[in-house]
Write a protein that holds these residues in place. Structure first.
Motif, mmCIF file in Angstrom:
data_model
loop_
_atom_site.group_PDB
_atom_site.id
_atom_site.type_symbol
_atom_site.label_atom_id
_atom_site.label_comp_id
_atom_site.label_asym_id
_atom_site.label_seq_id
_atom_site.Cartn_x
_atom_site.Cartn_y
_atom_site.Cartn_z
ATOM 1 N N CYS A 275 0.836 -1.205 0.000
ATOM 2 C CA CYS A 275 0.000 0.000 0.000
ATOM 3 C C CYS A 275 0.866 1.248 0.000
ATOM 4 O O CYS A 275 0.599 2.203 -0.737
ATOM 5 C CB CYS A 275 -0.919 -0.012 1.215
ATOM 6 S SG CYS A 275 -1.954 1.448 1.349
ATOM 7 N N THR B 202 -3.264 1.691 5.392
ATOM 8 C CA THR B 202 -3.636 0.471 6.117
ATOM 9 C C THR B 202 -2.566 0.168 7.152
ATOM 10 O O THR B 202 -1.387 0.464 6.944
ATOM 11 C CB THR B 202 -3.837 -0.725 5.170
ATOM 12 O OG1 THR B 202 -4.392 -1.828 5.902
ATOM 13 C CG2 THR B 202 -2.540 -1.159 4.502
ATOM 14 N N LEU C 57 -8.202 -0.364 7.857
ATOM 15 C CA LEU C 57 -8.165 0.623 6.781
ATOM 16 C C LEU C 57 -9.489 1.373 6.801
ATOM 17 O O LEU C 57 -10.342 1.077 7.652
ATOM 18 C CB LEU C 57 -7.934 -0.046 5.411
ATOM 19 C CG LEU C 57 -8.987 -1.044 4.940
ATOM 20 C CD1 LEU C 57 -8.925 -1.167 3.414
ATOM 21 C CD2 LEU C 57 -8.753 -2.423 5.538
ATOM 22 N N CYS D 262 -7.278 5.547 2.539
ATOM 23 C CA CYS D 262 -7.500 4.472 1.556
ATOM 24 C C CYS D 262 -8.646 4.834 0.618
ATOM 25 O O CYS D 262 -9.697 5.316 1.060
ATOM 26 C CB CYS D 262 -7.841 3.182 2.306
ATOM 27 S SG CYS D 262 -8.576 1.894 1.282
ATOM 28 N N ASP D 263 -8.457 4.578 -0.679
ATOM 29 C CA ASP D 263 -9.551 4.748 -1.651
ATOM 30 C C ASP D 263 -9.772 3.442 -2.435
ATOM 31 O O ASP D 263 -10.262 3.482 -3.564
ATOM 32 C CB ASP D 263 -9.276 5.920 -2.594
ATOM 33 C CG ASP D 263 -8.058 5.691 -3.474
ATOM 34 O OD1 ASP D 263 -7.386 4.641 -3.314
ATOM 35 O OD2 ASP D 263 -7.776 6.548 -4.326
ATOM 36 N N PHE D 264 -9.426 2.309 -1.786
ATOM 37 C CA PHE D 264 -9.537 0.998 -2.444
ATOM 38 C C PHE D 264 -8.695 0.955 -3.723
ATOM 39 O O PHE D 264 -9.005 0.206 -4.656
ATOM 40 C CB PHE D 264 -10.981 0.631 -2.767
ATOM 41 C CG PHE D 264 -11.723 -0.081 -1.665
ATOM 42 C CD1 PHE D 264 -11.059 -0.691 -0.611
ATOM 43 C CD2 PHE D 264 -13.110 -0.154 -1.692
ATOM 44 C CE1 PHE D 264 -11.752 -1.342 0.400
ATOM 45 C CE2 PHE D 264 -13.814 -0.819 -0.681
ATOM 46 C CZ PHE D 264 -13.128 -1.410 0.360
ATOM 47 N N PRO E 227 -6.892 -4.095 -5.533
ATOM 48 C CA PRO E 227 -6.135 -3.221 -4.636
ATOM 49 C C PRO E 227 -4.770 -3.840 -4.318
ATOM 50 O O PRO E 227 -4.640 -5.067 -4.218
ATOM 51 C CB PRO E 227 -7.018 -3.148 -3.392
ATOM 52 C CG PRO E 227 -8.406 -3.401 -3.894
ATOM 53 C CD PRO E 227 -8.236 -4.397 -5.016
ATOM 54 N N ALA E 228 -3.771 -2.975 -4.142
ATOM 55 C CA ALA E 228 -2.399 -3.462 -3.940
ATOM 56 C C ALA E 228 -2.279 -4.383 -2.728
ATOM 57 O O ALA E 228 -1.551 -5.380 -2.756
ATOM 58 C CB ALA E 228 -1.454 -2.267 -3.794
HETATM 59 FE FE1 SF4 Z 1 -3.977 0.678 0.657
HETATM 60 FE FE2 SF4 Z 1 -5.269 0.280 -1.672
HETATM 61 FE FE3 SF4 Z 1 -5.414 -1.550 0.305
HETATM 62 FE FE4 SF4 Z 1 -6.656 0.823 0.592
HETATM 63 S S1 SF4 Z 1 -7.127 -0.782 -0.935
HETATM 64 S S2 SF4 Z 1 -5.396 -0.273 2.145
HETATM 65 S S3 SF4 Z 1 -5.213 2.190 -0.487
HETATM 66 S S4 SF4 Z 1 -3.556 -0.943 -0.852
#
Ligand code: SF4
Ligand code: SF4
Length: 226
Positions: free
Chosen positions: A55, A68, A89, A154-156, A167-168
């Motif tokens: 993230c 997160t 998150l 976080c924006d997903f 998402p990463a």
């Molecule tokens: Fe981070 Fe993306 Fe996971 Fe949100 S969805 S916690 S921004 S990696």
């Protein structure tokens, strides 16, 4: 971060109807209204921090701030104790306390369920940071608004979703502790998990209706750090 800001400026509204998800997002893209959510199975999380690192690499948040985190609970007294990890998150709440708190109307919920902040409008006032019961938001002082900074969270991984990617943090989790998907989808692994009757959310008494749900650790009396 600049890339993300550009994305918010140019691509945000185009994301309203974004399709996706599961392990092969593009292949499973379907028409209709999607509503994104995440299920985190605390029986699978090993606390390895891969999601936190992924993230950070993806979103390049300011130093010492994270979209997160992993909370650590020692359940019991050593040596008769168990360590339980709880990834946290933004909950992309259905009734987000952050949204009405913003006097600039810079933060809002997209029809796909993702709560976002428009940095063109954000003035870094910080009322949303105070309003969030989950400490999910923080101010990035690298981007000066009228009041100093821009609010991040976080924006997903919205820009990854647009590319048909997960998402990463989900992609990075070797233990498959994080499941991401469409709450409205009728089938698939995510849908099967959603049918469980033992899913929990953080701080239900806040009545924010979170869209991050947890399977508690069954070997722990407390189950996790919700
Ligand atoms: Fe981070 Fe993306 Fe996971 Fe949100 S969805 S916690 S921004 S990696
Ligand atoms: Fe807003 Fe906090 Fe809910 Fe995220 S977790 S939608 S920042 S109230």
């Amino acid at each position: 971060m600049n890339e993300r800001r550009l994305f918010l400026k140019n691509g945000l509204l185009a994301m309203v109807g974004v399709t996706a998800l599961s392990k092969t997002p593009k292949a499973e893209a379907v028409a209709g209204i999607k509503k994104y959510g995440m299920i985190i199975d605390l029986n699978r999380c090993t606390g390895c921090q891969s999601c936190v690192v992924a993230c950070k690499a993806q979103n390049k948040t300011v130093q010492d701030k994270f979209n997160t985190k992993i909370l650590t609970l020692e359940d019991g007294n050593y040596p008769d104790s168990r360590i339980v990890f709880t990834p946290v998150l933004c909950n992309h709440c259905d009734n987000p306390a952050c949204v009405p708190a913003c006097p600039a109307e810079a933060t809002f919920k997209l029809p796909n369920g993702i709560v976002v902040t428009d940095w063109d409008k954000c003035q870094g006032i910080g009322e949303c940071v105070k309003a969030c019961p989950y400490e999910a938001r923080f101010i990035d002082q690298r981007y000066k608004g009228e009041m100093g900074g821009k609010v991040d969270k976080c924006d997903f991984c919205l820009n990854r979703l647009e590319q048909g990617l997960l998402p990463a943090c989900v992609e990075a989790c070797e233990a498959n502790a994080r499941l991401f998907g469409d709450i409205n989808a009728p089938d698939g692994e995510f849908s099967e998990y959603l049918k469980r009757t033992d899913l929990k959310v953080r701080k239900p008494e806040k009545k924010t209706n979170p869209n991050i749900r947890y399977v508690l650790n069954r070997r722990s009396r407390k189950g996790g750090s919700l």
